[in-house]
Motif scaffolding. Structure first.
Motif, mmCIF file in Angstrom:
data_model
loop_
_atom_site.group_PDB
_atom_site.id
_atom_site.type_symbol
_atom_site.label_atom_id
_atom_site.label_comp_id
_atom_site.label_asym_id
_atom_site.label_seq_id
_atom_site.Cartn_x
_atom_site.Cartn_y
_atom_site.Cartn_z
ATOM 1 N N VAL A 240 0.874 -1.183 0.000
ATOM 2 C CA VAL A 240 0.000 0.000 0.000
ATOM 3 C C VAL A 240 0.906 1.226 0.000
ATOM 4 O O VAL A 240 1.601 1.499 0.985
ATOM 5 C CB VAL A 240 -0.938 0.005 1.227
ATOM 6 C CG1 VAL A 240 -1.874 1.217 1.172
ATOM 7 C CG2 VAL A 240 -1.737 -1.290 1.289
ATOM 8 N N GLY A 241 0.923 1.968 -1.124
ATOM 9 C CA GLY A 241 1.807 3.121 -1.267
ATOM 10 C C GLY A 241 2.930 2.813 -2.236
ATOM 11 O O GLY A 241 3.857 2.077 -1.893
ATOM 12 N N TYR B 98 8.832 5.543 -2.554
ATOM 13 C CA TYR B 98 10.191 5.017 -2.437
ATOM 14 C C TYR B 98 10.220 3.603 -1.856
ATOM 15 O O TYR B 98 10.728 2.676 -2.464
ATOM 16 C CB TYR B 98 10.997 5.882 -1.462
ATOM 17 C CG TYR B 98 11.669 7.095 -2.023
ATOM 18 C CD1 TYR B 98 12.995 7.032 -2.422
ATOM 19 C CD2 TYR B 98 11.017 8.302 -2.084
ATOM 20 C CE1 TYR B 98 13.646 8.167 -2.894
ATOM 21 C CE2 TYR B 98 11.662 9.445 -2.551
ATOM 22 C CZ TYR B 98 12.977 9.366 -2.958
ATOM 23 O OH TYR B 98 13.617 10.480 -3.415
ATOM 24 N N ILE B 99 9.709 3.473 -0.623
ATOM 25 C CA ILE B 99 9.922 2.207 0.083
ATOM 26 C C ILE B 99 9.105 1.098 -0.564
ATOM 27 O O ILE B 99 9.598 -0.012 -0.790
ATOM 28 C CB ILE B 99 9.556 2.344 1.582
ATOM 29 C CG1 ILE B 99 10.417 3.421 2.231
ATOM 30 C CG2 ILE B 99 9.740 1.004 2.307
ATOM 31 C CD1 ILE B 99 10.124 3.659 3.711
ATOM 32 N N ALA C 144 -2.325 7.849 -5.725
ATOM 33 C CA ALA C 144 -2.137 8.897 -6.737
ATOM 34 C C ALA C 144 -2.334 8.315 -8.145
ATOM 35 O O ALA C 144 -2.315 7.101 -8.325
ATOM 36 C CB ALA C 144 -0.735 9.491 -6.582
ATOM 37 N N GLN D 171 6.073 11.830 -6.632
ATOM 38 C CA GLN D 171 6.994 12.954 -6.418
ATOM 39 C C GLN D 171 7.837 13.238 -7.668
ATOM 40 O O GLN D 171 8.500 14.263 -7.743
ATOM 41 C CB GLN D 171 7.882 12.745 -5.182
ATOM 42 C CG GLN D 171 8.743 11.506 -5.155
ATOM 43 C CD GLN D 171 8.054 10.316 -4.535
ATOM 44 O OE1 GLN D 171 7.039 9.837 -5.028
ATOM 45 N NE2 GLN D 171 8.598 9.795 -3.446
ATOM 46 N N ALA E 84 -6.078 4.046 -6.697
ATOM 47 C CA ALA E 84 -6.879 3.070 -5.933
ATOM 48 C C ALA E 84 -6.767 3.353 -4.436
ATOM 49 O O ALA E 84 -5.752 3.871 -3.966
ATOM 50 C CB ALA E 84 -6.398 1.664 -6.236
ATOM 51 N N THR F 186 3.367 1.402 3.176
ATOM 52 C CA THR F 186 4.478 2.351 2.989
ATOM 53 C C THR F 186 3.898 3.646 2.423
ATOM 54 O O THR F 186 4.069 3.958 1.252
ATOM 55 C CB THR F 186 5.531 1.767 2.020
ATOM 56 O OG1 THR F 186 4.856 1.321 0.826
ATOM 57 C CG2 THR F 186 6.254 0.597 2.629
ATOM 58 N N MET G 109 13.389 13.607 3.515
ATOM 59 C CA MET G 109 13.856 12.759 4.615
ATOM 60 C C MET G 109 14.891 11.778 4.046
ATOM 61 O O MET G 109 14.554 10.650 3.688
ATOM 62 C CB MET G 109 12.672 12.030 5.237
ATOM 63 C CG MET G 109 11.767 12.962 6.016
ATOM 64 S SD MET G 109 10.679 12.062 7.118
ATOM 65 C CE MET G 109 9.152 12.272 6.270
ATOM 66 N N PHE H 110 16.065 3.621 -5.471
ATOM 67 C CA PHE H 110 16.767 2.388 -5.853
ATOM 68 C C PHE H 110 15.797 1.335 -6.382
ATOM 69 O O PHE H 110 15.785 0.196 -5.934
ATOM 70 C CB PHE H 110 17.577 1.850 -4.672
ATOM 71 C CG PHE H 110 18.784 2.690 -4.340
ATOM 72 C CD1 PHE H 110 20.040 2.376 -4.833
ATOM 73 C CD2 PHE H 110 18.663 3.813 -3.530
ATOM 74 C CE1 PHE H 110 21.147 3.157 -4.526
ATOM 75 C CE2 PHE H 110 19.765 4.597 -3.215
ATOM 76 C CZ PHE H 110 21.009 4.268 -3.716
HETATM 77 P P1 NAD Z 1 6.746 8.093 -0.021
HETATM 78 O O1 NAD Z 1 6.282 9.450 0.289
HETATM 79 O O2 NAD Z 1 7.941 7.923 -0.896
HETATM 80 O O3 NAD Z 1 5.577 7.275 -0.722
HETATM 81 C C1 NAD Z 1 4.328 7.120 -0.123
HETATM 82 C C2 NAD Z 1 3.354 6.767 -1.222
HETATM 83 O O4 NAD Z 1 2.148 6.343 -0.624
HETATM 84 C C3 NAD Z 1 3.013 7.949 -2.140
HETATM 85 O O5 NAD Z 1 3.163 7.541 -3.468
HETATM 86 C C4 NAD Z 1 1.566 8.276 -1.765
HETATM 87 O O6 NAD Z 1 0.832 8.794 -2.854
HETATM 88 C C5 NAD Z 1 1.067 6.907 -1.343
HETATM 89 N N1 NAD Z 1 -0.082 6.914 -0.429
HETATM 90 C C6 NAD Z 1 -0.324 7.730 0.626
HETATM 91 N N2 NAD Z 1 -1.466 7.370 1.260
HETATM 92 C C7 NAD Z 1 -1.953 6.287 0.587
HETATM 93 C C8 NAD Z 1 -3.077 5.458 0.765
HETATM 94 N N3 NAD Z 1 -3.933 5.642 1.767
HETATM 95 N N4 NAD Z 1 -3.275 4.437 -0.111
HETATM 96 C C9 NAD Z 1 -2.400 4.227 -1.126
HETATM 97 N N5 NAD Z 1 -1.323 4.992 -1.333
HETATM 98 C C10 NAD Z 1 -1.078 6.003 -0.487
HETATM 99 O O7 NAD Z 1 6.933 7.362 1.389
HETATM 100 P P2 NAD Z 1 7.665 6.009 1.787
HETATM 101 O O8 NAD Z 1 7.837 5.130 0.601
HETATM 102 O O9 NAD Z 1 6.949 5.501 2.972
HETATM 103 O O10 NAD Z 1 9.089 6.518 2.233
HETATM 104 C C11 NAD Z 1 9.213 7.496 3.277
HETATM 105 C C12 NAD Z 1 10.433 8.335 3.090
HETATM 106 O O11 NAD Z 1 11.610 7.570 3.345
HETATM 107 C C13 NAD Z 1 10.634 8.843 1.661
HETATM 108 O O12 NAD Z 1 9.892 10.005 1.403
HETATM 109 C C14 NAD Z 1 12.093 9.121 1.628
HETATM 110 O O13 NAD Z 1 12.331 10.387 2.190
HETATM 111 C C15 NAD Z 1 12.667 8.051 2.542
HETATM 112 N N6 NAD Z 1 13.222 6.931 1.732
HETATM 113 C C16 NAD Z 1 14.232 7.198 0.860
HETATM 114 C C17 NAD Z 1 14.759 6.189 0.083
HETATM 115 C C18 NAD Z 1 15.857 6.504 -0.862
HETATM 116 O O14 NAD Z 1 16.460 7.561 -0.737
HETATM 117 N N7 NAD Z 1 16.186 5.624 -1.798
HETATM 118 C C19 NAD Z 1 14.266 4.899 0.178
HETATM 119 C C20 NAD Z 1 13.228 4.657 1.063
HETATM 120 C C21 NAD Z 1 12.723 5.685 1.846
#
Ligand code: NAD
Ligand code: FAD
Length: 465
Positions: free
Chosen positions: A182-183, A186-187, A208, A214, A238, A270, A318, A351
């Protein structure tokens, strides 16, 4: 209860906190760093490092699996691979363990004192720490809050059981048969791709209209295509609604408004991370906030004299390297040096497969800031090195001012291009113009030549396209 004093107290030994404490120690500042868990923080223990280990192992596995499927273009065949996932996890854990020891050793060598335990504020200069050997009071002239961030949960999908965060996903004991992510940020996409390569049937549910919202669609499209090729189902637009009544079900609403249900033995949530600002008496300081984050100025000072904050607790992006750069700057300021945040860009790398690298402004960001821009891209399908890697997907794009050709941003998407972030970042930080990139000899055959060619293209004389 014992009491100790120091000049600098750092709360949290993640990349921000440990960098700050090491640099402060190097500068001869009497420093204490307090950590509730393990040295290295989220990044080293349950973030950057373990995720990249899993991503690498998954990539190796997939290459052999493709060869076994006869999908290898260059004539290598192989027997179907087998995965001893327990060994993969043990290998990943060993990397983390070695780096934990490395950070502890670096702190020690710099002369910073390490206190294990959770710090709680008494006031802006005093904390109490519950250590394994009893309660400790620490008084400091300057306090740096580097408490990081934690995963956001969805109210109707609390973590527990089969609903997991990235932390549990990095400590799985077996590959889930059916994984819903879910999400699609990145992660979700980094880990979802890795687990799909290792055999999980993965469905990504992204709220989205496109994954990795992003980034612009040009950058995320090659990732979407690769996910499809890997058999990952991506549902954009969705919404997840609730855990279903069936033990393995998850109710969702698709982009077209259809109510449906997905089967999942694990649900990886995530949907972002939030700053760690509660549970340690921060409210006593009544600091100015910036939304959920601690508000800081260009020297990482908070609204309270003598209290600074760095890293994820202070806002986006972050990223570990932002936290480290802030930590180093704050240590130097405490040592009396004149420093302020004057960085032009913070590179970001996703990545995924292929990888996305961005520094500076995208074409839209540059235009919306009022710049007239010249933007061009060079596709990897015209890059010899990419062809020899059998990975022609993606491109490098330059964004420059139309009037004086100053580079404002560089973006790329391509297999294994993370390391190009150093060249991109340096170009921006040095104030490079398109002509500087054009006049730099880029070694052949490399993916970096696509950067050279994108700049040449913007100047009207690309050679290889
Ligand atoms: P993210 O902000 O990258 O992605 C979250 C995603 O979830 C978005 O696409 C958003 O639209 C979606 N979303 C939000 N609410 C939702 C819902 N209810 N249902 C479905 N989709 C939904 O956040 P993340 O992946 O959790 O990562 C957190 C942070 O950790 C990142 O913003 C980044 O700063 C850091 N991170 C960085 C790296 C890297 O540098 N390679 C890797 C992992 C994490
Ligand atoms: P953290 O690393 O979160 O460290 C904060 C530390 O403070 C923790 O160790 C915590 O235990 C401690 N702490 C909190 N409260 C207290 C207290 N009261 N007393 C004592 N100690 C306390 N970023 C990248 O740049 N590249 C990546 O590839 C990348 N991959 C990631 C993958 C995943 C799965 C995740 C979850 C994150 C990833 N990130 C990545 C983000 C990166 O981990 C963070 O940006 C980075 O760790 C932030 O550093 P920090 O020092 O601000 O905080």
């Amino acid at each position: 209860m014992t009491e100790i004093t120091c000049k600098l107290l750092v709360i949290g030994a993640g990349p921000g906190g440990y960098t700050c404490a090491i640099r402060a120690g190097q500068l001869g500042i009497d420093t204490i760093i307090v950590e509730a868990e393990k040295p290295g923080g989220t990044c080293l223990n349950v973030g950057c490092i373990p995720s990249k280990a899993l991503i690498h192992a998954a990539g190796e596995y997939e290459i052999i699996a493709r060869a076994a499927d006869g999908k290898n273009a260059f004539g290598i065949s192989a027997a179907p691979p087998s995965l001893n996932f327990a060994r993969t996890i043990a290998w990943k854990d060993d990397i983390v363990r070695r780096l934990n020891g490395g950070v502890a050793g670096l702190l020690k060598r710099a002369g910073a004192r390490y206190v294990a335990g959770r710090a709680s504020f008494r006031d802006g200069k005093t904390v109490e720490v519950e250590t394994p050997s009893g309660r400790q009071v620490i008084r400091a002239e300057t306090v740096v809050i580097a408490t990081g961030s934690e995963p956001v949960a969805l109210p109707f999908l609390p973590f527990g059981g089969r609903v997991i965060s990235s932390t549990e996903a990095l400590a799985l004991t077996e590959i889930p048969k059916k994984l819903v992510v879910v999400g699609g940020g990145y992660i979700g996409l980094e880990l979802g791709t890795a687990l799909a390569k290792m055999g999980a049937a993965v469905t990504v549910v992204e709220a989205a209209p496109h994954i990795l919202p992003q980034y612009d669609v040009d950058l995320s499209e090659p990732i979407a295509r690769r996910l499809t090729a890997l058999g990952v189902t991506v549902l954009t637009g969705a919404k997840v609604q609730a855990l279903g009544t069936e033990s393995a079900a998850l109710a969702i609403e698709t982009a077209s408004g259809e109510q449906t249900s997905l089967e999942a033995d694990k649900i990886l949530v995530t949907v972002g991370r939030r700053p760690a600002t509660s549970g340690f008496g921060l409210e006593i300081l009544d600091l100015d906030m910036d939304g959920p984050f601690i508000r800081i100025d260009d020297r990482c000072r908070t609204s309270m004299h003598g209290v600074s904050a760095i890293g994820d607790v202070t806002g986006e992006p972050m990223l570990a390297h932002r936290a480290m750069a802030q930590g180093e700057m704050v240590a130097e300021i405490v040592a009396g040096r004149r420093r302020a945040w004057d960085r032009i860009s913070i590179p970001a790398i996703c990545f995924t497969d292929p990888e996305i690298v961005t520094v500076g402004l995208s074409p839209n960001e540059a235009s919306s800031r009022g710049f007239e821009v010249k933007t061009d891209l060079f596709p990897f399908k015209a890059n010899g090195r990419a062809l020899t890697l059998d990975r022609e997907d993606g491109f490098i794009r330059t964004v420059a001012r139309a009037d004086n050709h100053l580079l404002l941003g560089i973006q790329g998407v391509g297999a294994g291009i993370a390391e190009l972030s150093a060249a991109f970042g340096l170009a921006l930080e040095m104030g490079a113009r398109l002509e500087d990139v054009a006049m730099t000899i880029h070694a052949h055959p490399t993916q970096g030549e696509a950067f050279h060619e994108a700049a040449l293209k913007s100047l009207g004389h690309a050679i290889h396209i």
